[in-house]
Design a protein around this motif. Structure first.
Motif, PDB file in Angstrom:
ATOM      1  N   LEU A   1      23.494 101.133  -8.588  1.00  0.00           N
ATOM      2  CA  LEU A   1      22.136 100.826  -9.032  1.00  0.00           C
ATOM      3  C   LEU A   1      21.141 101.009  -7.887  1.00  0.00           C
ATOM      4  O   LEU A   1      20.082 101.629  -8.068  1.00  0.00           O
ATOM      5  CB  LEU A   1      22.072  99.403  -9.580  1.00  0.00           C
ATOM      6  N   LEU A   2      21.463 100.508  -6.710  1.00  0.00           N
ATOM      7  CA  LEU A   2      20.577 100.682  -5.549  1.00  0.00           C
ATOM      8  C   LEU A   2      20.409 102.157  -5.188  1.00  0.00           C
ATOM      9  O   LEU A   2      19.308 102.599  -4.866  1.00  0.00           O
ATOM     10  CB  LEU A   2      21.103  99.888  -4.358  1.00  0.00           C
ATOM     11  N   GLU A   3      21.499 102.917  -5.244  1.00  0.00           N
ATOM     12  CA  GLU A   3      21.427 104.350  -4.969  1.00  0.00           C
ATOM     13  C   GLU A   3      20.545 105.060  -5.994  1.00  0.00           C
ATOM     14  O   GLU A   3      19.752 105.938  -5.645  1.00  0.00           O
ATOM     15  CB  GLU A   3      22.822 104.966  -4.964  1.00  0.00           C
ATOM     16  N   ALA A   4      20.661 104.677  -7.260  1.00  0.00           N
ATOM     17  CA  ALA A   4      19.843 105.297  -8.314  1.00  0.00           C
ATOM     18  C   ALA A   4      18.368 104.959  -8.136  1.00  0.00           C
ATOM     19  O   ALA A   4      17.507 105.831  -8.305  1.00  0.00           O
ATOM     20  CB  ALA A   4      20.327 104.842  -9.686  1.00  0.00           C
ATOM     21  N   ILE A   5      18.065 103.733  -7.778  1.00  0.00           N
ATOM     22  CA  ILE A   5      16.670 103.346  -7.555  1.00  0.00           C
ATOM     23  C   ILE A   5      16.098 104.141  -6.391  1.00  0.00           C
ATOM     24  O   ILE A   5      14.975 104.645  -6.465  1.00  0.00           O
ATOM     25  CB  ILE A   5      16.548 101.825  -7.321  1.00  0.00           C
ATOM     26  N   HIS A   6      16.875 104.278  -5.330  1.00  0.00           N
ATOM     27  CA  HIS A   6      16.423 105.090  -4.193  1.00  0.00           C
ATOM     28  C   HIS A   6      16.167 106.534  -4.628  1.00  0.00           C
ATOM     29  O   HIS A   6      15.149 107.128  -4.268  1.00  0.00           O
ATOM     30  CB  HIS A   6      17.449 105.040  -3.061  1.00  0.00           C
ATOM     31  N   LEU A   7      17.077 107.088  -5.416  1.00  0.00           N
ATOM     32  CA  LEU A   7      16.905 108.450  -5.920  1.00  0.00           C
ATOM     33  C   LEU A   7      15.625 108.561  -6.755  1.00  0.00           C
ATOM     34  O   LEU A   7      14.841 109.495  -6.581  1.00  0.00           O
ATOM     35  CB  LEU A   7      18.114 108.860  -6.761  1.00  0.00           C
ATOM     36  N   LEU A   8      15.402 107.614  -7.657  1.00  0.00           N
ATOM     37  CA  LEU A   8      14.209 107.639  -8.507  1.00  0.00           C
ATOM     38  C   LEU A   8      12.933 107.579  -7.684  1.00  0.00           C
ATOM     39  O   LEU A   8      11.946 108.250  -7.989  1.00  0.00           O
ATOM     40  CB  LEU A   8      14.229 106.477  -9.505  1.00  0.00           C
ATOM     41  N   GLU A   9      12.945 106.760  -6.632  1.00  0.00           N
ATOM     42  CA  GLU A   9      11.742 106.565  -5.829  1.00  0.00           C
ATOM     43  C   GLU A   9      11.476 107.700  -4.843  1.00  0.00           C
ATOM     44  O   GLU A   9      10.351 107.857  -4.380  1.00  0.00           O
ATOM     45  CB  GLU A   9      11.824 105.236  -5.077  1.00  0.00           C
ATOM     46  N   THR A  10      12.480 108.502  -4.535  1.00  0.00           N
ATOM     47  CA  THR A  10      12.312 109.526  -3.498  1.00  0.00           C
ATOM     48  C   THR A  10      12.451 110.970  -3.977  1.00  0.00           C
ATOM     49  O   THR A  10      12.199 111.889  -3.216  1.00  0.00           O
ATOM     50  CB  THR A  10      13.328 109.301  -2.361  1.00  0.00           C
ATOM     51  N   THR A  11      12.857 111.164  -5.220  1.00  0.00           N
ATOM     52  CA  THR A  11      13.085 112.516  -5.736  1.00  0.00           C
ATOM     53  C   THR A  11      12.054 112.848  -6.802  1.00  0.00           C
ATOM     54  O   THR A  11      11.783 112.035  -7.675  1.00  0.00           O
ATOM     55  CB  THR A  11      14.505 112.627  -6.337  1.00  0.00           C
ATOM     56  N   ARG A  12      11.529 114.035  -6.728  1.00  0.00           N
ATOM     57  CA  ARG A  12      10.571 114.470  -7.745  1.00  0.00           C
ATOM     58  C   ARG A  12      11.317 114.848  -9.012  1.00  0.00           C
ATOM     59  O   ARG A  12      12.252 115.638  -8.975  1.00  0.00           O
ATOM     60  CB  ARG A  12       9.769 115.645  -7.235  1.00  0.00           C
ATOM     61  N   SER A  13      10.942 114.255 -10.116  1.00  0.00           N
ATOM     62  CA  SER A  13      11.471 114.544 -11.445  1.00  0.00           C
ATOM     63  C   SER A  13      12.986 114.372 -11.559  1.00  0.00           C
ATOM     64  O   SER A  13      13.686 115.288 -11.997  1.00  0.00           O
ATOM     65  CB  SER A  13      11.057 115.953 -11.874  1.00  0.00           C
ATOM     66  N   PRO A  14      13.512 113.197 -11.198  1.00  0.00           N
ATOM     67  CA  PRO A  14      14.955 112.982 -11.344  1.00  0.00           C
ATOM     68  C   PRO A  14      15.328 112.689 -12.797  1.00  0.00           C
ATOM     69  O   PRO A  14      14.475 112.386 -13.625  1.00  0.00           O
ATOM     70  CB  PRO A  14      15.195 111.733 -10.480  1.00  0.00           C
ATOM     71  N   GLY A  15      16.602 112.762 -13.095  1.00  0.00           N
ATOM     72  CA  GLY A  15      17.095 112.390 -14.408  1.00  0.00           C
ATOM     73  C   GLY A  15      17.023 113.498 -15.435  1.00  0.00           C
ATOM     74  O   GLY A  15      16.478 114.568 -15.197  1.00  0.00           O
TER      75      GLY A  15
ATOM     76  N   CYS B   1      27.111 103.504 -16.664  1.00  0.00           N
ATOM     77  CA  CYS B   1      25.893 102.948 -17.257  1.00  0.00           C
ATOM     78  C   CYS B   1      24.768 103.966 -17.125  1.00  0.00           C
ATOM     79  O   CYS B   1      24.691 104.691 -16.135  1.00  0.00           O
ATOM     80  CB  CYS B   1      25.483 101.663 -16.548  1.00  0.00           C
ATOM     81  N   HIS B   2      23.918 104.004 -18.131  1.00  0.00           N
ATOM     82  CA  HIS B   2      22.720 104.834 -18.080  1.00  0.00           C
ATOM     83  C   HIS B   2      21.526 103.966 -17.720  1.00  0.00           C
ATOM     84  O   HIS B   2      21.392 102.855 -18.237  1.00  0.00           O
ATOM     85  CB  HIS B   2      22.433 105.485 -19.440  1.00  0.00           C
ATOM     86  N   LEU B   3      20.651 104.497 -16.874  1.00  0.00           N
ATOM     87  CA  LEU B   3      19.347 103.897 -16.624  1.00  0.00           C
ATOM     88  C   LEU B   3      18.353 104.703 -17.432  1.00  0.00           C
ATOM     89  O   LEU B   3      18.228 105.917 -17.236  1.00  0.00           O
ATOM     90  CB  LEU B   3      18.964 104.018 -15.147  1.00  0.00           C
ATOM     91  N   TYR B   4      17.672 104.060 -18.354  1.00  0.00           N
ATOM     92  CA  TYR B   4      16.621 104.698 -19.137  1.00  0.00           C
ATOM     93  C   TYR B   4      15.302 104.329 -18.479  1.00  0.00           C
ATOM     94  O   TYR B   4      15.059 103.144 -18.202  1.00  0.00           O
ATOM     95  CB  TYR B   4      16.659 104.206 -20.586  1.00  0.00           C
ATOM     96  N   PHE B   5      14.471 105.333 -18.220  1.00  0.00           N
ATOM     97  CA  PHE B   5      13.239 105.060 -17.484  1.00  0.00           C
ATOM     98  C   PHE B   5      12.115 105.985 -17.896  1.00  0.00           C
ATOM     99  O   PHE B   5      12.328 106.999 -18.561  1.00  0.00           O
ATOM    100  CB  PHE B   5      13.486 105.153 -15.974  1.00  0.00           C
TER     101      PHE B   5
ATOM    102  N   ILE C   1      11.870 101.121 -15.253  1.00  0.00           N
ATOM    103  CA  ILE C   1      13.237 101.141 -15.763  1.00  0.00           C
ATOM    104  C   ILE C   1      13.213 100.307 -17.032  1.00  0.00           C
ATOM    105  O   ILE C   1      12.933  99.109 -16.998  1.00  0.00           O
ATOM    106  CB  ILE C   1      14.230 100.606 -14.724  1.00  0.00           C
ATOM    107  N   LEU C   2      13.456 100.972 -18.154  1.00  0.00           N
ATOM    108  CA  LEU C   2      13.317 100.349 -19.471  1.00  0.00           C
ATOM    109  C   LEU C   2      14.578  99.623 -19.922  1.00  0.00           C
ATOM    110  O   LEU C   2      14.506  98.597 -20.590  1.00  0.00           O
ATOM    111  CB  LEU C   2      12.945 101.413 -20.504  1.00  0.00           C
ATOM    112  N   GLU C   3      15.730 100.188 -19.575  1.00  0.00           N
ATOM    113  CA  GLU C   3      16.990  99.613 -20.039  1.00  0.00           C
ATOM    114  C   GLU C   3      18.130 100.127 -19.180  1.00  0.00           C
ATOM    115  O   GLU C   3      18.072 101.238 -18.650  1.00  0.00           O
ATOM    116  CB  GLU C   3      17.237  99.994 -21.502  1.00  0.00           C
ATOM    117  N   ILE C   4      19.149  99.312 -19.032  1.00  0.00           N
ATOM    118  CA  ILE C   4      20.409  99.714 -18.425  1.00  0.00           C
ATOM    119  C   ILE C   4      21.444  99.512 -19.519  1.00  0.00           C
ATOM    120  O   ILE C   4      21.562  98.425 -20.079  1.00  0.00           O
ATOM    121  CB  ILE C   4      20.744  98.865 -17.183  1.00  0.00           C
ATOM    122  N   TRP C   5      22.170 100.584 -19.825  1.00  0.00           N
ATOM    123  CA  TRP C   5      23.005 100.580 -21.020  1.00  0.00           C
ATOM    124  C   TRP C   5      24.383 101.132 -20.703  1.00  0.00           C
ATOM    125  O   TRP C   5      24.511 102.182 -20.085  1.00  0.00           O
ATOM    126  CB  TRP C   5      22.327 101.454 -22.071  1.00  0.00           C
TER     127      TRP C   5
END
Length: 98
Positions: A34-48, A69-73, A84-88
Motif C-alpha cells: 500500500l505504501l509503495e502504491a501511494i508513492h507510485l501514485l504521488e510520483t508517477t504521471r498517469s499511473p494505473g 487488492c485493487h486500489l480504485y482512485f 483513493i476511493l476504495e481498496i478491494w
C-alpha cells in the motif's frame, strides 16, 4: 500530487490490514504494498489502468500484486489531488459498487 483516502477506502484499509495481520504468514505485505502504491501514485504521471466508474469517468485502478487488492482512485489534475476511493480484494472476482 497528494493522495487522500475516502472514508470508504480508509475503512476498507483497516479491515484488510486487520485480516492480514491476523492470518497472513507475512503480515506486513499489505502495508508495504500500500505504501509503495501511494508513492507510485504521488510520483508517477498517469499511473494505473483506466477503470471508469459512476461519478468518476476518468477513474483508474492499480493492483497490489502480493496482497491481491485493487486500489480504485481518481486523479484531479487541477487540485493536484489523488482520491483513493476504495481498496478491494481482487479475489472477490467482481468490482466494488462505487
Amino acid at each position: 500530487m497528494i493522495a487522500f483516502f475516502s472514508l470508504r477506502a480508509a475503512r476498507s484499509m483497516e479491515r484488510i490490514s486487520k485480516r492480514w495481520r491476523a492470518r497472513a504468514d507475512t503480515p506486513n505485505v499489505f502495508h508495504r504494498e500500500l505504501l509503495e502504491a501511494i508513492h507510485l501514485l504521488e510520483t508517477t504521471r498517469s499511473p494505473g489502468s483506466p477503470w471508469p466508474m459512476k461519478g468518476y469517468p476518468d477513474g483508474k485502478r492499480i493492483l497490489l500484486r502480493k496482497s491481491q487488492c485493487h486500489l480504485y482512485f481518481d486523479v484531479n489534475e487541477r487540485s493536484a489531488r489523488i482520491e483513493i476511493l476504495e481498496i478491494w480484494d481482487a479475489r472477490r472476482r467482481r468490482p466494488p459498487k462505487l
